[in-house]
Design an enzyme around this catalytic site. Structure first.
Site, PDB file in Angstrom:
ATOM      1  CG  HIS A  19     -83.764  58.226  -3.393  1.00 40.31           C
ATOM      2  ND1 HIS A  19     -84.619  58.995  -2.635  1.00 40.31           N
ATOM      3  CD2 HIS A  19     -82.631  58.106  -2.654  1.00 40.31           C
ATOM      4  CE1 HIS A  19     -84.046  59.311  -1.503  1.00 40.31           C
ATOM      5  NE2 HIS A  19     -82.825  58.795  -1.485  1.00 40.31           N
ATOM      6  CG  HIS A  22     -82.547  62.779  -3.596  1.00 41.94           C
ATOM      7  ND1 HIS A  22     -82.066  61.632  -4.176  1.00 41.94           N
ATOM      8  CD2 HIS A  22     -81.892  62.912  -2.424  1.00 41.94           C
ATOM      9  CE1 HIS A  22     -81.146  61.097  -3.391  1.00 41.94           C
ATOM     10  NE2 HIS A  22     -81.022  61.858  -2.320  1.00 41.94           N
ATOM     11  CB  CYS A 128     -73.214  60.023  11.758  1.00 43.08           C
ATOM     12  SG  CYS A 128     -74.106  59.152  10.433  1.00 43.08           S
ATOM     13  CB  CYS A 131     -75.671  62.775   9.515  1.00 45.34           C
ATOM     14  SG  CYS A 131     -77.047  61.747   9.954  1.00 45.34           S
ATOM     15  CB  CYS A 145     -76.376  57.705  13.275  1.00 46.49           C
ATOM     16  SG  CYS A 145     -77.349  58.863  12.292  1.00 46.49           S
ATOM     17  CG  HIS A 148     -77.107  57.481   8.000  1.00 42.63           C
ATOM     18  ND1 HIS A 148     -77.140  58.817   8.351  1.00 42.63           N
ATOM     19  CD2 HIS A 148     -77.380  57.433   6.664  1.00 42.63           C
ATOM     20  CE1 HIS A 148     -77.394  59.542   7.264  1.00 42.63           C
ATOM     21  NE2 HIS A 148     -77.552  58.731   6.242  1.00 42.63           N
ATOM     22  CE  LYS A 295     -84.427  59.591   4.866  1.00 39.90           C
ATOM     23  NZ  LYS A 295     -83.023  59.839   4.662  1.00 39.90           N
ATOM     24  CE  LYS A 298     -74.823  54.084  -3.202  1.00 39.66           C
ATOM     25  NZ  LYS A 298     -73.552  54.814  -3.222  1.00 39.66           N
TER      26      LYS A 298
HETATM   27  N1  MSP Z   1     -76.405  67.583   1.378  1.00 40.97           N
HETATM   28  C1  MSP Z   1     -77.322  67.676   2.446  1.00 40.97           C
HETATM   29  C2  MSP Z   1     -78.158  68.914   2.360  1.00 40.97           C
HETATM   30  C3  MSP Z   1     -77.407  70.200   2.344  1.00 40.97           C
HETATM   31  S1  MSP Z   1     -78.439  71.563   2.157  1.00 40.97           S
HETATM   32  C4  MSP Z   1     -77.489  72.865   2.430  1.00 40.97           C
HETATM   33  C5  MSP Z   1     -78.224  66.454   2.422  1.00 40.97           C
HETATM   34  N2  MSP Z   1     -78.344  65.842   1.241  1.00 40.97           N
HETATM   35  S2  MSP Z   1     -79.195  64.509   0.937  1.00 40.97           S
HETATM   36  O1  MSP Z   1     -78.832  64.072  -0.375  1.00 40.97           O
HETATM   37  O2  MSP Z   1     -79.041  63.580   1.999  1.00 40.97           O
HETATM   38  O3  MSP Z   1     -80.646  64.985   0.752  1.00 40.97           O
HETATM   39  C6  MSP Z   1     -81.386  65.330   1.762  1.00 40.97           C
HETATM   40  C7  MSP Z   1     -82.768  65.749   1.327  1.00 40.97           C
HETATM   41  O4  MSP Z   1     -83.377  64.833   0.401  1.00 40.97           O
HETATM   42  C8  MSP Z   1     -83.685  65.710   2.531  1.00 40.97           C
HETATM   43  O5  MSP Z   1     -83.624  66.817   3.326  1.00 40.97           O
HETATM   44  C9  MSP Z   1     -84.995  65.594   1.854  1.00 40.97           C
HETATM   45  O6  MSP Z   1     -85.298  66.864   1.382  1.00 40.97           O
HETATM   46  C10 MSP Z   1     -84.722  64.650   0.706  1.00 40.97           C
HETATM   47  N3  MSP Z   1     -84.951  63.252   1.064  1.00 40.97           N
HETATM   48  C11 MSP Z   1     -84.023  62.242   1.087  1.00 40.97           C
HETATM   49  N4  MSP Z   1     -84.657  61.074   1.391  1.00 40.97           N
HETATM   50  C12 MSP Z   1     -85.970  61.304   1.579  1.00 40.97           C
HETATM   51  C13 MSP Z   1     -87.112  60.509   1.742  1.00 40.97           C
HETATM   52  N5  MSP Z   1     -87.046  59.203   1.890  1.00 40.97           N
HETATM   53  N6  MSP Z   1     -88.304  61.142   1.725  1.00 40.97           N
HETATM   54  C14 MSP Z   1     -88.451  62.467   1.477  1.00 40.97           C
HETATM   55  N7  MSP Z   1     -87.405  63.248   1.315  1.00 40.97           N
HETATM   56  C15 MSP Z   1     -86.150  62.758   1.554  1.00 40.97           C
HETATM   57  O7  MSP Z   1     -78.788  66.151   3.445  1.00 40.97           O
END
Ligand code: MSP
Length: 470
Positions: A19, A22, A128, A131, A145, A148, A295, A298
């Site tokens: 999304h 990411h 959690c 996370c 959490c 979440h 935020k 999903k």
């Molecule tokens: N898998 C772990 C990261 C491991 S790194 C060694 C993780 N993954 S995640 O899929 O949850 O993605 C996290 C990252 O996606 C966040 O740190 C951020 O960079 C980005 N984002 C996810 N949702 C977001 C928003 N709503 N807004 C901006 N960025 C966000 O955590």
């Protein structure tokens, strides 16, 4: 010798499809990677997917896959495709189920184990799954959490292997306090981390007895590696097996969202210190995209996908909108409506329109071909991830003055042969070429098109560059 620049995004969990949360981290890394390539550095841009752990195993089951690897093989390419569709120029897409990565993780763990930094103990507490993180009572907000709130935290009680994180805390405090390179950014985050470090840090569990979807510990096959321990190592492991990038460690920059700062600013540093490796030079932590104050996630079902943005605004339009709305310091509300206004104002009505008008008026005129150097001030602002400011600066330097002069001098009222008219249009074309050169990291394809239109003789664009979106 070229300077090296190694930039990473977090590797994304594949319980989800991509999304724009990411997307934002990925676009930010891409803008920086492109800027550093354009200014002559040797760049390694790494992104990828985080595929182990309970969360992914649960997602596979929910999606009807018995074989978790098959599920991963189904989802990971969707991330890769999403990034390719956005013209993200990553150099390697890492997957934590890649056996080459798994081997580096095992070697890394064995090294720390042999050193005596890993011991067995009993873990009891909350976890959690969202996370993939152990929580303490003080982490909870209203019993949930904070990241979440709609998911349950589970009580864990098992024999685990622990990493002596506490042993490295004094060293990390020193690194943060005395470090001229300031590895935690923005600066405001440093105090937050320091306060938590000073409040006391316990050792952490780095293995799981009841999660089979993970990398087995080399000395105890009954346990799998805690997913974060495995995931963080991706930044290093890629430099061990990606052929052309073998001398890129330490990373120059890890970009990440604020919810995973602790992992990157403390746990990752301690792991590297324990393994006797260099620590990364810089981490940059950003805030979140929000939708109506919540935020995007999903579980809340309020996501905007990158393909939705591409369908509405084209690849460069999508990149531009994501980069300029990047939540650098604060959570930022985004939505298609706001994006539409920004797209029309900046790209369709201003830049796109200006390029077309100018090309039409000046078609066939010879144009200055001198080489453009990247402006230091713009570079500095981009390097500080102030993207919106950088784009404003580019408009101020090379686009607004052209609009102003054209309106003042009204070349459309003069004869084609008029010398002042020709001079004005040549100058204007050169300025737009500079604008395009500086916008290259944000909108690479359109920038190239603009540069081509104003190279040699002025040419007409095939079709409108940025069509208005109604
Ligand atoms: N898998 C772990 C990261 C491991 S790194 C060694 C993780 N993954 S995640 O899929 O949850 O993605 C996290 C990252 O996606 C966040 O740190 C951020 O960079 C980005 N984002 C996810 N949702 C977001 C928003 N709503 N807004 C901006 N960025 C966000 O955590």
């Amino acid at each position: 010798m070229k300077n090296k620049f190694y930039v990473t995004t977090p590797i994304y969990y594949i319980n989800d499809i991509p999304h724009i949360g990411h997307t934002c981290t990925t676009v930010v890394a891409d803008v920086l990677a492109r800027l550093h390539k354009q200014t002559g550095e040797d760049v390694f841009f790494l992104t990828g997917t985080d595929e182990h752990g309970q969360k992914v195993a649960d997602a596979a089951k929910e999606a009807g896959f018995e074989d978790v690897q098959k599920y991963c093989d189904d989802i990971a390419p969707r991330f890769e495709k999403a990034w390719r569709d956005l013209n993200i120029g990553f150099d390697h897409f890492i997957r934590t189920t890649d056996p080459r990565h798994e081997q580096v993780v095992k070697d890394f763990l064995q090294k720390i184990y042999d050193k005596g930094d890993i011991y067995k103990d009993k873990y009891e507490g909350l976890y959690c799954i969202g996370c993939e993180k152990f929580l303490t009572e003080s982490d909870l907000v209203d019993g949930h959490c904070p990241i979440h709130p709609s998911e349950k935290t589970v009580q864990q009680s098992e024999e685990n292997w622990f990493f002596k994180l506490s042993k490295y805390i004094p060293q990390i405090i020193k690194l943060i306090e005395n470090d001229g390179t300031n590895y935690i950014n923005p600066v405001g985050k440093r105090a937050e981390v320091l306060a938590k470090l000073r409040a006391g840090v316990k050792d952490i569990s780095i293995s799981r007895a009841n999660v089979s979807w993970g990398i087995p510990l080399p000395w105890d096959k009954s346990q799998t590696t805690y997913v974060w321990f495995d995931a963080l190592i991706n930044y290093y492991s890629a430099t061990q097996f990606v052929e052309a990038k073998k001398d890129f460690w330490p990373a120059n920059l890890h970009i990440l969202g604020k919810e995973i700062l602790w992992f990157h600013a403390v746990i990752w540093q301690a792991m590297l210190l324990a393994a006797g490796l260099e620590v990364p030079l810089k981490t940059f932590t950003h805030s979140f995209y929000m939708i109506d104050g919540q935020k995007m996630s999903k579980s809340l079902g309020n996501v905007i996908s990158p393909s939705q943005l591409i369908d509405a605004f084209g690849v460069d339009g999508a990149r531009y909108l994501v980069a300029t709305s990047f939540p650098r310091d604060n959570d930022t509300d985004v939505g298609i409506g706001k994006y539409k206004d920004k797209y029309n104002a900046d790209l369709a009505n201003n830049l796109g329109n200006l390029v077309s008008r100018l090309a039409k008026m000046g078609e066939g005129l010879k144009i200055d071909t001198s080489k453009i150097e990247y402006d230091d001030q713009v570079k500095e602002v981009i390097d500080d991830l102030r993207f919106n400011e950088a784009v404003l600066l580019i408009f101020e330097k090379w686009i607004n003055p052209v609009n102003l002069k054209l309106n003042e001098q009204e070349p459309w009222k003069k004869d084609f042969e008029d010398k002042t008219r020709q001079e004005l249009l040549r100058w204007a074309g050169g300025e737009l070429k500079k604008a395009a050169y500086h916008l290259m990291p944000f909108i690479p394809e359109t920038s190239q098109t603009i540069i081509d239109l104003f190279t040699g003789v002025i040419k007409l664009p095939k079709e409108g560059l940025f069509k208005r979106v109604s």
